[in-house]
Write a protein that holds these residues in place. Structure first.
Motif, mmCIF file in Angstrom:
data_model
loop_
_atom_site.group_PDB
_atom_site.id
_atom_site.type_symbol
_atom_site.label_atom_id
_atom_site.label_comp_id
_atom_site.label_asym_id
_atom_site.label_seq_id
_atom_site.Cartn_x
_atom_site.Cartn_y
_atom_site.Cartn_z
ATOM 1 N N LEU A 172 64.256 29.201 -25.012
ATOM 2 C CA LEU A 172 65.035 27.433 -24.100
ATOM 3 C C LEU A 172 66.514 27.735 -24.400
ATOM 4 N N VAL A 173 66.709 28.491 -25.147
ATOM 5 C CA VAL A 173 68.661 28.801 -25.599
ATOM 6 C C VAL A 173 69.087 29.336 -24.473
ATOM 7 N N MET A 174 68.077 30.900 -24.885
ATOM 8 C CA MET A 174 68.679 31.656 -24.131
ATOM 9 C C MET A 174 69.227 31.536 -22.968
ATOM 10 N N VAL A 175 67.850 30.859 -22.092
ATOM 11 C CA VAL A 175 67.312 30.910 -20.409
ATOM 12 C C VAL A 175 68.727 29.675 -20.311
ATOM 13 N N SER A 176 69.171 28.649 -20.779
ATOM 14 C CA SER A 176 69.909 27.910 -20.922
ATOM 15 C C SER A 176 71.357 28.250 -21.023
ATOM 16 N N LEU A 177 71.854 29.331 -21.862
ATOM 17 C CA LEU A 177 72.934 30.550 -21.692
ATOM 18 C C LEU A 177 73.119 31.196 -20.314
ATOM 19 N N SER A 178 72.296 31.700 -19.913
ATOM 20 C CA SER A 178 71.949 32.036 -18.822
ATOM 21 C C SER A 178 72.330 31.756 -17.645
ATOM 22 N N ILE A 179 71.780 30.651 -17.020
ATOM 23 C CA ILE A 179 72.023 29.585 -16.432
ATOM 24 C C ILE A 179 73.447 29.225 -17.197
ATOM 25 N N VAL A 180 73.416 28.455 -17.995
ATOM 26 C CA VAL A 180 75.529 28.049 -17.562
ATOM 27 C C VAL A 180 76.283 29.371 -17.135
ATOM 28 N N ALA A 181 76.380 30.583 -17.934
ATOM 29 C CA ALA A 181 76.723 31.798 -18.228
ATOM 30 C C ALA A 181 76.924 31.634 -16.057
ATOM 31 N N ALA A 182 76.000 32.053 -15.397
ATOM 32 C CA ALA A 182 75.616 32.554 -14.341
ATOM 33 C C ALA A 182 76.062 31.500 -12.897
ATOM 34 N N SER A 183 76.159 30.396 -13.860
ATOM 35 C CA SER A 183 76.724 29.450 -12.855
ATOM 36 C C SER A 183 77.962 28.981 -13.043
ATOM 37 N N ILE A 184 78.632 29.559 -13.797
ATOM 38 C CA ILE A 184 80.723 29.639 -14.726
ATOM 39 C C ILE A 184 81.040 30.415 -13.769
ATOM 40 N N GLN A 185 79.849 31.379 -13.633
ATOM 41 C CA GLN A 185 80.888 32.943 -13.326
ATOM 42 C C GLN A 185 80.723 32.341 -11.318
ATOM 43 N N ARG A 186 79.850 31.598 -11.163
ATOM 44 C CA ARG A 186 79.594 31.370 -9.083
ATOM 45 C C ARG A 186 80.411 30.620 -9.051
ATOM 46 N N PHE A 187 80.501 29.431 -9.844
ATOM 47 C CA PHE A 187 80.521 28.363 -9.082
ATOM 48 C C PHE A 187 81.758 27.882 -8.617
ATOM 49 N N PRO A 188 83.336 29.098 -8.860
ATOM 50 C CA PRO A 188 84.203 28.798 -8.418
ATOM 51 C C PRO A 188 84.908 28.652 -7.007
ATOM 52 N N ASN A 189 83.935 29.804 -6.497
ATOM 53 C CA ASN A 189 83.862 30.469 -5.553
ATOM 54 C C ASN A 189 83.190 29.282 -3.904
ATOM 55 N N SER A 190 81.724 28.684 -5.200
ATOM 56 C CA SER A 190 81.460 27.802 -4.277
ATOM 57 C C SER A 190 82.011 26.515 -3.868
#
Length: 482
Positions: free
Chosen positions: A80-98
């Protein structure tokens, strides 16, 4: 060497923020969670049932791997921690453009954009003002919130709907993080246990799934417990009347049934089982004189209760055996379930001090029924029943339910809200005519959007014609007035 060291964090970040990584981890969570609904879980499942379901070797293997308590296993928490970190990392990387796309929408299309846009149309107009006014009016009716854009060399109208749809994926991400946070908190700080309480008793201790004893800061008392049956005698439901006591004072009462627990200070008490303790509550008898005719009467006896039959005679229950067997000159209890019950009464005389052992049914070698001044016949039996309670403390449930609500909101936006953008720009076509270029785009449901776009263009054409006719009529009226 230094370059390799700096590339390791970068590659780790890229892997963690990859959509493929997130999807694989999510699939693993779903598969393991599904396994948790198939494999019997402790402590929800009683130990006897676990032993009946699995062989000793299989049960040891499942326990060793943590598969009998998946949602509290350390490796599931790590997942669960790994999934959460993956979601956070993906969001951080793509959120600025969005966010840039959301906060600064493209409102004034240039020529390159107009040529590349797939969905577009041209409407012949008389002048720029009338064309823009027609588009603005139609956009307004369509709920597109039109904006008149003024540039040094161009004018245009921009309208859109449901821009929030562009951020829906991050709302879903936030909901998943809340759900996983709740699961992690429950796994680390939550617990589950079991307690069995007989009617009239209370307890503040329960046994956790790992065999340890946990003491609650309050006690739970069982005031009543029972089973309701269908007409054919099969069980319909179990119920328990529970009372919560703090410092010896009742602070809460509730009747619980399956799936309707008592909740106090974050601790939930679920009805999970019901049965008898093997102890007798009361036995009903008919009693009358042993010799000759006489009046019979009904009496009720509880264990350790002495009842006066007359001025000289008393009777009490010495012992009750729910399922008796005689072996080697002794009476034994075969089980705690009522099978072949036997009751041992002691009839005493105050004057003589003589005690007579009266057994129902008569057991040769033990009974002295013929010496009793009274004869007894058992008519009814009431056993002491217990309620089996599953007890759980799940501090992360608020986060889980908040995540479920947020996910419902996010999925509603994802599936039902479409971000549509429309532009209207007066331009010259290849023949030199003044036309109103109309373009549009949507982030999903392209077929439905195409239909809507055609309807919008038809409405603008109609509005342009209406405005042209109004201008012509006004011009004719002006000439007639002159």
């Amino acid at each position: 060497m230094a370059g390799n060291l700096t590339s390791v964090p970068r590659k780790t970040w890229q892997t963690l923020s990859s959509i493929k990584t997130g999807v694989i981890l999510l699939i693993m969570v779903v598969i393991i969670s599904a396994a948790g609904t198939v494999i019997l879980q402790r402590p929800v499942t009683e130990a006897d049932e676990m032993q009946r379901a699995y062989s000793p070797q299989v049960l040891r293997t499942l326990d060793g791997l943590g598969l009998t308590d998946i949602f509290h296993a350390w490796w599931f928490v790590a997942l669960l921690v790994m999934v959460s970190l993956s979601i956070v990392a993906a969001s951080i990387q793509r959120f600025p453009n969005s966010w840039r796309y959301y906060s600064r929408p493209y409102k004034s299309p240039d020529e390159t954009f107009r040529k590349a846009l797939a969905t577009q149309a041209r409407i012949v107009i008389k002048d720029e003002d009338s064309g823009l006014a027609a588009a603005e009016h139609v956009f307004q009716r369509a709920g597109l919130k039109p904006e008149r854009m003024v540039r040094e060399s161009s004018f245009s109208v921009f309208g859109e709907r449901n821009r929030i749809s562009e951020l829906a994926v991050y709302i879903v991400h936030a909901s998943l993080l809340l759900i996983f946070l709740g699961g992690i908190v429950d796994a680390l700080y939550g617990w589950r246990g079991y307690v069995a309480i007989a009617r009239g008793e209370q307890s503040s201790q329960l046994e956790l799934h790992n065999g340890t004893i946990r003491t609650l800061p309050f006690a739970v008392r069982c005031d009543a417990v029972g089973q309701d049956n269908y007409a054919d005698g099969t069980p319909k439901k179990w119920w328990s009347n529970l009372a919560v006591l703090e410092d010896g004072r009742v602070v809460m009462r509730k009747e619980i049934v399956v799936n309707d627990p008592l909740v106090y200070h974050g601790v939930r008490f679920y009805q999970s089982s019901f049965g008898n303790t093997g102890k007798v509550d009361k036995i009903m008898f008919t009693v009358g004189p042993a010799n000759g005719p006489g009046e019979t009467r009904e009496i009720a006896l509880a264990p350790d209760e002495t009842l006066t039959l007359d001025a000289d005679t008393t009777v009490r229950i010495a012992e009750f055996i729910p399922d008796y067997v005689v072996r080697d000159g002794q009476v034994y209890t075969r089980s705690t379930q009522v099978g072949d019950p036997a009751v041992h009464l002691v009839v005493e005389s105050k004057k003589s001090g003589k005690a007579v052992n009266f057994w129902i049914p008569p057991i040769p070698g033990f009974e002295q029924n013929a010496s009793s001044p009274y004869k007894f016949q058992a008519t009814d039996l009431q056993m002491v029943h217990f309620t089996g309670l599953q007890v759980s403390h799940e501090p992360g449930q608020w986060a889980v339910w908040a995540g479920v609500i947020v996910m419902g909101l996010g999925l509603g936006i994802v599936f039902y809200l479409v971000h549509m953008r429309f532009w209207a720009v007066p331009v010259r076509d290849a023949q030199g005519r003044l036309v109103l270029w109309v373009g549009g785009t949507a982030n999903k449901n392209k077929d439905v959007f195409e239909q809507r776009f055609r309807k919008l263009v038809q409405d603008i054409e109609s509005e342009v014609k209406v405005q042209s006719q109004s201008c012509a009529a006004a011009h004719a009226t002006s000439l007639a007035g002159d």
